[in-house]
Every structure is written in C-alpha cells, then in structure tokens.
Design an enzyme around this catalytic site. Structure first.
Site, PDB file in Angstrom:
ATOM      1  N   HIS A   1       0.835  -1.203   0.000  1.00  0.00           N
ATOM      2  CA  HIS A   1       0.000   0.000   0.000  1.00  0.00           C
ATOM      3  C   HIS A   1       0.864   1.243   0.000  1.00  0.00           C
ATOM      4  O   HIS A   1       1.973   1.226   0.511  1.00  0.00           O
ATOM      5  CB  HIS A   1      -0.863   0.030   1.266  1.00  0.00           C
ATOM      6  CG  HIS A   1      -1.869  -1.083   1.347  1.00  0.00           C
ATOM      7  ND1 HIS A   1      -3.113  -1.008   0.753  1.00  0.00           N
ATOM      8  CD2 HIS A   1      -1.816  -2.285   1.971  1.00  0.00           C
ATOM      9  CE1 HIS A   1      -3.773  -2.119   1.008  1.00  0.00           C
ATOM     10  NE2 HIS A   1      -3.023  -2.914   1.746  1.00  0.00           N
TER      11      HIS A   1
ATOM     12  N   VAL B   1       7.078 -18.790  23.585  1.00  0.00           N
ATOM     13  CA  VAL B   1       7.413 -18.055  24.811  1.00  0.00           C
ATOM     14  C   VAL B   1       6.263 -18.230  25.786  1.00  0.00           C
ATOM     15  O   VAL B   1       5.116 -17.921  25.471  1.00  0.00           O
ATOM     16  CB  VAL B   1       7.643 -16.564  24.494  1.00  0.00           C
ATOM     17  CG1 VAL B   1       7.720 -15.747  25.776  1.00  0.00           C
ATOM     18  CG2 VAL B   1       8.916 -16.398  23.683  1.00  0.00           C
TER      19      VAL B   1
END
Lengths: 421, 594, 129
Positions: free
Chosen positions: B142, B278
């Site tokens: 974009h 994590v």
C-alpha cells in the site's frame, strides 16, 4: 528438435491403447509421454475388480487391466518415456517436455493424441466452509496412499459423494481397518454404479445418506468432525437438520474434471458440457492433427469404453498421417435430443469410414422402458431399446458407416423416447 | 496523572450508560483505560473497547470485559517432540535481543538487527515463520492512502512503500508494481442521495480528493476518465464512472518475503527457532532478564514483542499489557490462474459511507497470477478462530462481483482467512514498555503492516537504541539473499542448465505449478528448513495450484520423509497434530519403506 | 414362518430390488426381478453370496511397498474380512510376475490368491519422490 509422427500425452489406459493402436495401424514412430514413474495412469491404484468385462470378457482388477496393456505395449516399438512432464504445446504441435535424464525435450509432432485424463474436484470448488486442517482428501488421493504407498490416511472417516470412487474407497478403508461413519450424497439417488452401492456399501453396512451434504469442517490441525445436513429440493442445506459427526478424515468424491490445460494451450476448442475437446468420429479435435481420447474428452464410467475411444484415436492419427481420411462435403453436427445431456463424438467430419461409429452419451434423468432414437434432419436412422437409462451409466449406440455416409444434411440427433407398452 | 483523567473516566462511564452498559468498571493507568465487567455478546465487548478508545487523552485500551457464553477454546492438539535429521537445533542460553514472533514484522526486525554485532534470536511458536496474518493477506504494497492522517500506520506505510523495489530485489522475492485503480461508480453514493447528485460528486468532487491523498504519501496519482478506465480494464463493471490510478501500488509475495527476511537474518548470524513458544518473560527490578519457552530459557536484556495476535498475551507475561488485541478475521477468495489476465491492475471500488475498519478491499491478483477477492472483516473472540463460514464466502462473492459482474465464480480454487491483530485505538503500538526496561511492544499490526514492516523495524531499532542497546554495525553484513530458482520461470536455456547441474530439477512434482523435485529438496535444506508440507508449499508453490495438492500431496510427503529421515506417519501438514497419516490397524509394522 | 430377504441385483443398470421369500430355509418365491438372470442372481446372493477378494500385501524390495492381489475365483462374502487378514500374513519378495500365486488354496476353498501385476525390484539409484 525431434520430429515424431505420433506423440501420445498421458500413459494411462487411454494413452496406452492409443499408442498401441497407432503402432498396429502401421506407424512405427510413436512416442508415449507419461509424467508418473510408471505407465498405467490411475489403474495401478485400482486394485478392485470390475474392469475389462467388455474388452477381455473377464472381470479383472484395474492393475490387471493395466498390466495387459503394459505387456502389449512392450511388444510394440512404441517409445515410452516415463517421468516426463509436458510443459507446453503450442499451436504448431510443438511440444516442450522435461524429465530428469533427458532434461528439456522439444518435439514437433505430426499428430498428437491427448490422453491426460482428469483430476478431482476439490473441497474449495464445492465451497465447503470451515477450517483447513490435515485430513481432508479427495478419494483418488487416498486410494493412492493406501494402495500404492501403503499408508493409512485416517481412522474415522466421513465420505462426501456417492460416485464410484467414493464408494470403492468406503469399502477399501473398511477392509484396511478404518471406520467409515457414512457416505453423504447431495442428490437423491446414488452417483455411481448400482454394483458399487451393493458391494461397497450394503455389504459392509456403511450407511448411505442421500439428499445430504457437509456444511462445515472442524479442526485446527487435523479434522475433528464435520457438520452434515439434509438438503431441500434445490440442494440447499436445511439448517434445522444439522448434526455434528466426529471424525478425523473427510474424503471427497465430488466429481472429476478433465485436465485440459495443455489442450487449451494448443488451441483446441473445449465443449462446456463435457469440459473436454469436441471430437469427431476419429477422435480428432478442432485442431487438425490433434486427437483426444479417454477421460480428457469426457469422464467415462468404464475403462473398456476408454480403451475403445483410444483405439479409435490411434487409428485416426494413423489414418490422418497416411492421408486416408476422406472429408465429407459438410460435417454433421451431433445434437442432443430429449433427455440427453451430452454426446461424444460431437461432429462427423469424414466419410467412407471402415467401421461403425460408437456414440456415447449421458441422460439427464433416470427413465425406464425407453427407446434410443438416432435421426438425421427428421429421418429416423435407427433405434435401440433400453430397459433403463441413468445419468451415472453412459449409454452406447453404434451407427454403421454407410448409415452415416447416406446422411445428406448437417445434423444428427439422438433422442431418448418413452416406449409405450 | 493530571486532573483531566478522572473526567475521562466519568465521560466513558456516561457513554457506556447511554449504550445500556452501566456496570462496566472503568479505570485509568497513565493514559491507558482499563475496562472490566461482563456483557452478553462479543460484539458488545468490541463496541465498548472502541468507544473507550475514541476519547481524547486515551492512549490505549486494555479491555478485560468478558462476554457471557464465550468460552476460550482449549488447545486440544498433542505436542510431540519430532526429531528429524536436520531440525530442531538447541536453544542458546543467552542472547542480546530476543524477538518474539516470526511474522513479517518480527523477521524484518531480526534482519535489521543482524546488521549489528549482536546475538539475535527469533522465536516462533509455529513450525514455520509467517504462519499468522503474514501469509493470509491481500499481499498489497500500500502507499498509505487508505490510512487516517496522524496515524503511525500512515507514517510508516508512506515511508516503507518506496523501499520495496530494492528490498525485494535484495531478497529475491517476487514483486510486481502494477498500480491500483480506485474506482467511483454509480453505486459509490447509492441510497444516500439522488443518483445525479451522487454521480456528480463521484465524477468531479471525489477524484481530486483521492489524488491529493496519493500525493501526500509520495505517489504520483492521476485521474482516469471512463473511456480510458474501460480500456485499462475492459472487464470492469459498466457502472464505473471515473477512476484514480495510483502507480505506486504494488504486489509482493508475503510469505516468501517473510521467509526471505528470516533467511537473510540467519545468513547474517541471527538464529531462528521454530516450534518455540514463549511462555514467560523474566523481569526483575523493572528490567527484562530473559524469556521462558517450551524448549528452555534464554537470558536477554532486550525483548521485542512482535507476537501478532498474541502480542497482548506476551506483553502481559512481562507485566507490560498496555493494550488489548481484538482479533478481526478477514476472508479472501482465490481463483484459477486461467483467469490471470481478467484484470491487470488492482481495483478498489469506492463506497460511501466508508467501513471504518477496513480499507474496502479490492479485486486484484497475486504475484503468481491468481485473481483474488477480499478481504471481509468480522470481529471474533477466538485468536485461533480461522474457520471460514458460508456467510463470509457469500459476502465476499456478493461484494466484489459488483466490480467484475461477469467473472466466472466457479473458477475459485481456494478460500482462506487471516486474523488481523488490531488494538482498540486501531493503530500500530510500537513503544517501549512503560514499566519494564528493555521490553519493546511492536503490536497492533494490521493492514498496512506488511508494507510498513521495513519502517516498523527501523522504529523498533531506534527504540532499542534509546533503551540502551549497544549497536555496532557489522562490516560484512550481506543484504543479498538468493532464493530457490523458480523452474517454471527459467528460460529454456536455463532450464537445461539447471537440470544438468541437478537432475532433480527435471522431475516435475506439482503438476499445476510445475514445481520440480529439485526445488522441493532445496526448500527442505534451505537456511530456514521446510519441515512441513505447508512450509514446502510456501517456499515452492507445490500444492497451491488448482488441484490443491491432489497430485503432489503424496509425492511431497514421500520426499519430506526421505529428506528428513522420518517415517511418512511423522510428516505434518503444518505442525504438531496435523499428521497426514495414521498407523494402520490391519497391517503389521516392520520392514523398510521404499 | 415366511420371511422376506431383499437383494439388489447388479447384473444390469436396472438394479432391481428382488424379494426372496423363505420358509424353513427353503426359497418359496422370488419377486421383483425383471428378467430370468435376476432370478438366478437372487438365489445365488441369498444362499451363497460370493465376491472376488482384492487387497494389497507388503512386498520386500519392490519398486513399490505394496502388491495388489486378487482371488482367482469369488469366495463367500462373509469370509472377505478374515480373508484379507489372512492374505496380509503372506511374506512376498520382489520381483513378482502378474499371476504369481501369493497364497495357495485360501481357507481350503480351492481358490488361490494371485498377483494382479508385475512388480519389479526397486532400483536403488532411482529413489525419487
């Protein structure tokens, strides 16, 4: 650039029969290109019986049927090239192919016989909503996994589509230790041969749910279940009938699509109804010198018919090279009449044919006690009685060569008419 | 806290009461509004979040309001430790910077960090990078015209888009700049006013406004009158009135870009660990000390949180939850390559009133030639809820057929969904944590996240510098990464050469995309190895064609098993629990496979 | 006590649903068939339905891991599942020729299980996907 008389693309039952037939018609320079590492096409994975009733007068397994053609092929001088993928055909019959040992191959063919077969319709093409986990397969793919690779795709299976492949796999999965929870069919009648409904589903107590479809697939990494629902006469799911069926595998048998990418590249006209090339009585397409046979032309039910159409194509290619085809002044267009969905061949271009032309067609609806009528420009040429005609079972009718020759006009129609008792 | 703040709380509560939600607890921590309470539906949760975010003085919203009846889905798959010949490597004990999340932003940051003499570790919980929104978007570069002014989205997008040509060349990633046509039609203002008024506005007043928006972001847009418009796009709806052409708009392959960024980072010394999630962040004395994962602990003083839709969960682990991500699903339909030249530019129909939360979507193509339509936008409570519903498919078909009324919808080959990760302020949230030194949130990434990734990475590095990270530039950083050759696109001469060098390049495995065994094997052995069927697909396109792996599926599985030294039953589609095969009850195990 | 059993005839596309009326183990009448062949089919299907057994067996050292096999004649339908298990016990080594006997005289029925194809030895150099 090699120059070859006949190049057959696709080494399945159609390609093998076409190559053999071209060779036996006197053409020595025949190549057969096959993308898999062996010829046979889909047949080696069809370990069930039901093949060859017409060609060999025996009920053979698919792999046996293939083996017989492979043996015949070995006796000919056809040059078979496996592991060879055709990348493109241009409008001058120049073929580019590739394989590991020869690298890039460029061939100019006098005639080409297209016998690429078909592929399976996917889950996306039938717009089944839901997640996109592992465990969703088309029936032909799991047939290959089980019968060739020796692997089990799953344990609790739901099958969508009661076409022949789906029903055959319902039985195969069951015999290999899986639990087939049901076969769901969107139409109100089974999609395949009655023989398979009996020997694959009824024999094994596998429930067949007609007028049903799958409205959702659940499961993030692997299929966990499907939602099934009944459909209304317009084939739309009825929300109130939705039920969840836990399973780990979804098998789709929702249609076959002739693989015509190469045909289109070569400029061949494709018919909307059959999704395959429109062919004449020699199985020649709209492009001179390019022939087509087998499932790439339209999806057949019986491999025997595939072989027959392929034999014609082989003979046609040979005749075309030998300059032996005599054109009619005006070609005859074959028209679909009452209760006829589509007909192959779609056009008669030549005259003084040395054998009958076999027309194959499918009806739109099941009808009992009918009469198949072949007529040309209003005159009835011949008719044949049939006890029953059903969409899943192709109808055949032979028209002798002199009958075709005598046709003055440009139209031939096949109707299915009611027989008044 | 200044004395304005209690007023903000009162204002929000008043607004909520008007919305019939009088019982929501509203509190303020700095400029972050916290909401607690219970409502009936998820849509209500989202509405509350937005309303709170609209107030001046509200920097972000932490929305803990629960919807009745929405039960968080339990993760049902079983995690198995899969040891292959080549993967996975052991985690290091220490690192200078840990990047959490291997999306396009995380990988871009890792690559930028690999320019410096630093131990960089990227942790990704799936079995490949880019498995979230990075692979499931419309793949557009974009220019920033669709973003509200004053947003970080607009600023970073406008900064990034000119970098793409060089970036994709360096990384050997497909890129196509074909421009975007923003089209005004007779339906642009439909229903809101008499058609002659709407048409007048569409033809004369809107275009200069759209042109100006393009100029602001550095593009060179121009108005395209109807005649030329229909010459540019003959299949465009005859209801088109006028268009604005934005030549800066381009297409990229988002997953190959993400993979290439990761590979280039690896080539320059960074380490990428897949299947590493994590589960905790160690903080002591308001400083980051390290992370805890399912494979062990890593000591680190700097952590980048680029965990996409899970970034608020990761932030919470560090005590730095300063925002809430509300997942927004988008569905895209992909069509057969046969339709490749149906349109040649990206086309977006303008409609007023604008939908506030999407740019309106487009009909466009991928760099590989598949026309695609979408996306849709639906707020969902489940971060993993990627199921595509019939309603969404129908909605996309209906909405975009107005642009291409005669398009054969039956040429569809795939539909998929991606989940955007917006915050309630609907802007990027790229900030050091307020109370934890060394922890940087790079969150709230929604469109134009893919485009803005280079500038986002630059900003993230600036923040790390400010936080005290010593960044010494490497002398031997190599920005160039060579991808796997795309056999289909090679010239005949190059094809011959390639096969001579490696006969596996003469064996076609994927019949739809003409992908060779050579490419698949090279993908499996690449710097960031492909160890799943999908990973092979994203690197080579095997399985992305019209038959959707009907032909190549069995072959790719066999090749993976062979190259990785595992059994076929261990081959996974996309990660743990997505095995393709199961052990058969009937046959006896034993004996080697071919 | 009269009892009715139904079979679907597979000899032609008519697929007649034939009713076999039985009492004390004796067939009293057959109805629903459109032709004589169907009557014989119904009698056979009711008294002793048989099917060709087809399955695959593991093969060592072959180009493919599985060999398709078939029974030379149809065997009683109810013996198919156990027949499949029995056949799978066979140890087969490549190369195999079309028609080679894999299992002789299964269940003492005078029916052999034979190979449905040639299957060559695997070519160690050409192990491709």
């Amino acid at each position: 650039m090699h120059e070859v008389d006949v190049v057959v693309i696709g080494g399945g039952p159609a390609g093998m029969a076409a190559a053999i037939s071209a060779y036996e018609s006197g053409i020595e320079d025949v190549w057969l290109l096959e993308r898999d590492y062996w010829v046979g096409g889909i047949l080696p994975q069809c370990i069930h019986d039901g093949f060859g009733n017409f060609v060999f007068g025996e009920m053979l397994t698919g792999s046996e049927y293939a083996q017989r053609y492979i043996n015949k092929l070995r006796e000919t001088g056809v040059k078979v090239r496996p592991n060879t993928m055709v990348l493109k055909i241009d409008q001058n019959r120049e073929i580019t192919a590739v394989n590991p040992s020869d690298g890039l191959i460029e061939v100019k063919a006098k005639t080409i016989i297209l016998s690429m077969g078909c592929r399976e319709r996917t889950r996306y093409q039938v717009l089944i909503p839901g997640s996109r986990p592992a465990g969703i397969y088309t029936a032909g793919v799991i047939q290959r996994y089980i019968n060739i690779e020796g692997l089990m795709p799953g344990k609790k299976v739901v099958i969508l589509g009661s076409g022949d492949v789906g029903m055959i796999m319902a039985r195969r999965l069951t015999l290999e230790g899986a639990k087939v929870k049901g076969v769901y069919e969107i139409m109100k009648t089974p999609g395949g041969l009655t023989r398979n409904v009996v020997q694959c589903l009824e024999d094994y107590n596998i429930p067949l749910h007609l007028s049903h479809t799958i409205t959702n697939i659940t499961g993030r990494y692997r299929v966990e279940g499907v939602t099934v629902a009944e459909v209304d006469p317009e084939l739309r799911p009825i929300k109130e009938t939705e039920r969840y069926v836990p399973c780990d595998t979804v098998v789709l048998s929702v249609g076959l699509i002739p693989e015509n990418e190469l045909s289109k590249m070569a400029g061949v006209e494709i018919e909307e109804k059959t999704k395959g090339p429109a062919v004449d009585e020699q199985m020649q397409t709209s492009v001179p010198g390019i022939f087509a046979c087998g499932n790439v032309v339209n999806v057949y039910d019986l491999v025997d018919d595939v072989s027959e159409s392929a034999e014609r194509a082989g003979k046609g290619a040979a005749a075309s090279i030998g300059g032996k085809l005599e054109r009619r002044k005006t070609p005859i267009r074959v028209k679909t009449g009452r209760n006829v969905n589509y007909i192959v061949p779609q056009i008669i271009r030549n005259k003084n044919l040395n054998e009958s032309t076999r027309f194959y067609f499918r009806v739109k609806e099941t009808e009992k006690s009918v009469r198949v009528v072949v007529s040309a420009n209003g005159d009835k040429l011949l008719e044949k009685r049939e006890r029953i005609v059903r969409p899943p079972e192709m109808v055949r009718i032979n028209v002798p060569p002199d009958t075709l020759d005598k046709i003055k006009g440009d139209e031939l129609t096949i109707d299915v008419e009611e027989r008044k008792k | 806290m200044n004395d304005k703040n209690p007023r903000v709380i009162k204002k929000i509560q008043k607004t909520f009461a008007k919305m019939s939600f009088p019982n929501i607890e509203v509190s303020l921590e700095g400029d972050v509004v916290h909401l607690e309470g219970s409502v009936d539906s998820w849509d209500d949760v989202v509405r509350l979040g937005y309303q709170a975010g609209k107030f001046k003085g509200v920097g972000e919203v932490v929305n803990n309001v629960k919807a009745k009846g929405v039960v968080p889905k339990k993760e049902t798959r079983q995690k198995k430790k899969l040891t292959t010949k080549i993967y996975p490597p052991k985690l290091p004990k220490k690192a200078d910077v840990v990047v959490v999340g291997g999306g396009v932003v995380g990988c871009c940051i890792a690559r930028e960090l690999s320019r410096y003499n630093l131990e960089v570790v990227l942790l990704e919980k799936e079995w490949d990078v880019g498995m979230g929104a990075s692979k499931a978007n419309s793949a557009q570069v974009h220019t920033g015209i669709g973003e509200d002014s004053g947003t970080l989205k607009k600023e970073l997008c406008a900064k990034s888009w000119p970098m793409y040509e060089k970036l994709t060349e360096e990384l050997d990633v497909p890129y196509l700049r074909n421009g975007l046509l923003v089209v005004m039609t007779k339906d642009t203002f439909s229903g809101k006013m008499p058609s002659f008024v709407g048409n007048f506005l569409s033809k004369y007043l809107i275009p200069p406004f759209v042109v100006r928006k393009g100029k602001i972001v550095g593009d060179k847009p121009r108005v395209v009158k109807r005649k030329e418009l229909l010459e540019m796009e003959p299949n465009l709806t005859p209801r088109a009135l006028v268009g604005v052409f934005h030549p800066g708009y381009a297409l990229v392959c988002p997953f190959r870009l993400t993979i290439a960024l990761a590979e280039n980072a690896i080539q320059n010394g960074a380490k990428v660990f897949l299947d590493t999630e994590v589960t905790g962040v160690l903080v002591e004395d308001k400083k980051v000390e390290g992370v805890v994962t399912n494979r062990g602990m890593i000591e680190a003083s700097f952590v980048i949180n680029a965990a996409g839709v899970f970034s608020d969960d990761v932030a919470a682990m560090a005590g730095a939850k300063e925002f809430t991500i509300h997942p927004r699903k988008g569905v895209i339909l992909l069509f057969d390559k046969e339709m490749e030249s149906y349109i040649t530019h990206q086309v977006s129909l303008l409609k007023f009133p604008r939908d506030p939360h999407t740019k309106g979507g487009a009909v466009l193509m991928t760099v590989d030639g598949n026309i695609n339509w979408g996306p849709s936008a639906v707020e969902i409570p489940d971060k993993n809820g990627r199921e595509v519903s019939k309603e969404e498919i129908d909605w996309v078909f209906e909405k975009y057929s107005s642009a291409l009324p005669n398009f054969p919808k039956s040429s569809i080959i795939k539909f998929f969904s991606g989940i955007r990760a917006p915050t309630y302020k609907e802007d990027f949230y790229i900030k050091p944590a307020k109370n934890v030194r060394g922890f940087v949130n790079v969150a709230g990434i929604q469109s134009p996240g893919l485009t803005a990734a280079p500038a986002i990475a630059e900003l993230a590095l600036d923040i790390l510098r400010e936080q005290g990270l010593e960044m010494e530039e490497k002398e031997d950083f190599n920005p160039v990464r060579e991808g796997i050759p795309i056999f289909e696109k090679l010239s005949s001469e190059k094809k011959r050469e390639q096969i001579e060098q490696n006969p596996l390049y003469g064996k076609i495995v994927c019949r739809c995309e003409h992908v060779t065994e050579g490419e698949i094997v090279d993908a499996i052995h690449s710097p960031l190895p492909a160890v799943t069927v999908d990973a092979v697909k994203y690197r080579t396109r095997a399985g992305s064609g019209r038959c959707q792996a009907g032909f190549c599926g069995p072959r790719v599985a066999r090749i993976l098993a062979r190259e990785l030294g595992i059994s076929e039953e261990e081959v996974m589609q996309k990660g743990d629990g997505s095995n393709l095969f199961m052990k058969s009850k009937v046959r006896k195990r034993g004996g080697k496979h071919a | 006590m009269k009892k009715s059993y139904f079979v679907t005839c597979t000899l032609c596309p008519m697929g007649c649903r034939i009713e076999v009326v039985v009492e004390d183990g004796k067939i009293l009448e057959i109805k629903g068939n459109e032709c004589k062949k169907g009557e014989k089919y119904a009698i056979d299907e009711f008294s002793n339905p048989c099917r060709i057994l087809t399955t695959t067996v593991r093969i060592q050292g072959g180009l493919l891991p599985k060999l398709p096999v078939r029974s030379t004649e149809p065997i009683p339908k109810k013996l198919i599942p156990s027949g499949v298990k029995e056949v799978k016990k066979a140890k087969v080594k490549a190369p195999v020729n079309y028609g080679d006997v894999i299992l002789r005289n299964i269940f003492n029925l005078g029916v052999d299980i034979v190979s449905s194809r040639d299957l060559e030895k695997e070519n160690k150099e050409e192990k491709n996907g």
